[in-house]
Write a protein that holds these residues in place. Structure first.
Motif, short mmCIF file in Angstrom:
data_model
loop_
_atom_site.label_atom_id
_atom_site.label_comp_id
_atom_site.label_asym_id
_atom_site.label_seq_id
_atom_site.Cartn_x
_atom_site.Cartn_y
_atom_site.Cartn_z
N VAL A 44 -23.53 -12.29 -43.27
CA VAL A 44 -22.71 -11.90 -44.42
C VAL A 44 -22.65 -10.39 -44.53
O VAL A 44 -21.58 -9.81 -44.79
N HIS A 45 -23.76 -9.71 -44.31
CA HIS A 45 -23.76 -8.24 -44.35
C HIS A 45 -22.89 -7.67 -43.23
O HIS A 45 -22.16 -6.69 -43.45
N ASN A 46 -22.95 -8.27 -42.05
CA ASN A 46 -22.10 -7.82 -40.95
C ASN A 46 -20.63 -8.03 -41.27
O ASN A 46 -19.79 -7.15 -41.03
N ILE A 47 -20.31 -9.19 -41.83
CA ILE A 47 -18.92 -9.48 -42.20
C ILE A 47 -18.47 -8.52 -43.29
O ILE A 47 -17.34 -8.03 -43.27
N VAL A 51 -15.28 -6.13 -43.09
CA VAL A 51 -14.21 -6.14 -44.09
C VAL A 51 -14.00 -4.75 -44.67
O VAL A 51 -12.86 -4.32 -44.88
N MET A 52 -15.07 -4.03 -44.90
CA MET A 52 -14.95 -2.66 -45.43
C MET A 52 -14.23 -1.77 -44.40
O MET A 52 -13.39 -0.95 -44.78
N GLN A 58 -6.84 -0.19 -43.17
CA GLN A 58 -5.61 -0.57 -43.86
C GLN A 58 -5.10 0.59 -44.72
O GLN A 58 -3.90 0.84 -44.78
N GLU A 59 -6.01 1.30 -45.37
CA GLU A 59 -5.61 2.45 -46.18
C GLU A 59 -4.99 3.54 -45.30
O GLU A 59 -3.96 4.13 -45.64
#
Length: 125
Positions: A44-47, A51-52, A58-59
């Motif tokens: 979850v931390h890797n995902i 995502v970050m 994306q920005e």
């Protein structure tokens, strides 16, 4: 983690009614679940990090697209202006060609008349 083992040890002598073998199986299942949940937490931390990173990219992508949109608008405006200038230049060239043709006709008429006058004056003498 150690408090879980202490709880099992306290309860083993108490009112659970479980044998030592059953407690050992439960402890093993507890360890397995703990290991699995730890691995899931790590995933979850890797995902979350991925995502970050995707959000950051994306920005950047959005900024670049907006900058290109401004540049495209400028190119479009310049293309429209160039088209208008070319159209205007073509009209000026057509007008110059018409004026040039009319001027040549008048110049030819003048030379023919001047030559005729000279011939007439030469004949009259």
């Amino acid at each position: 983690r150690s408090s879980g083992k202490q709880w099992y040890q306290r309860r083993s002598t108490g009112d659970l009614g479980l044998s030592a073998e059953e407690l050992q199986v439960l402890e093993q299942e507890n360890d397995d679940m703990y290991t699995e949940l730890t691995a899931l937490s790590s995933e979850v931390h890797n995902i979350e990090g991925t995502v970050m990173e995707i959000s950051r990219l994306q920005e950047i992508f959005t900024e670049k697209v907006l900058a290109q949109a401004e540049q495209i608008s400028e190119v479009h405006r310049t293309a429209v202006e160039t088209t208008e200038n070319t159209r205007s230049g073509n009209e000026e060239l057509r007008e110059a060609i018409k004026n040039s043709a009319g001027f040549r006709v008048w110049l030819l008429f003048f030379f023919v008349m001047a030559s005729s006058c000279l011939l007439f004056l030469d004949w009259y003498n």
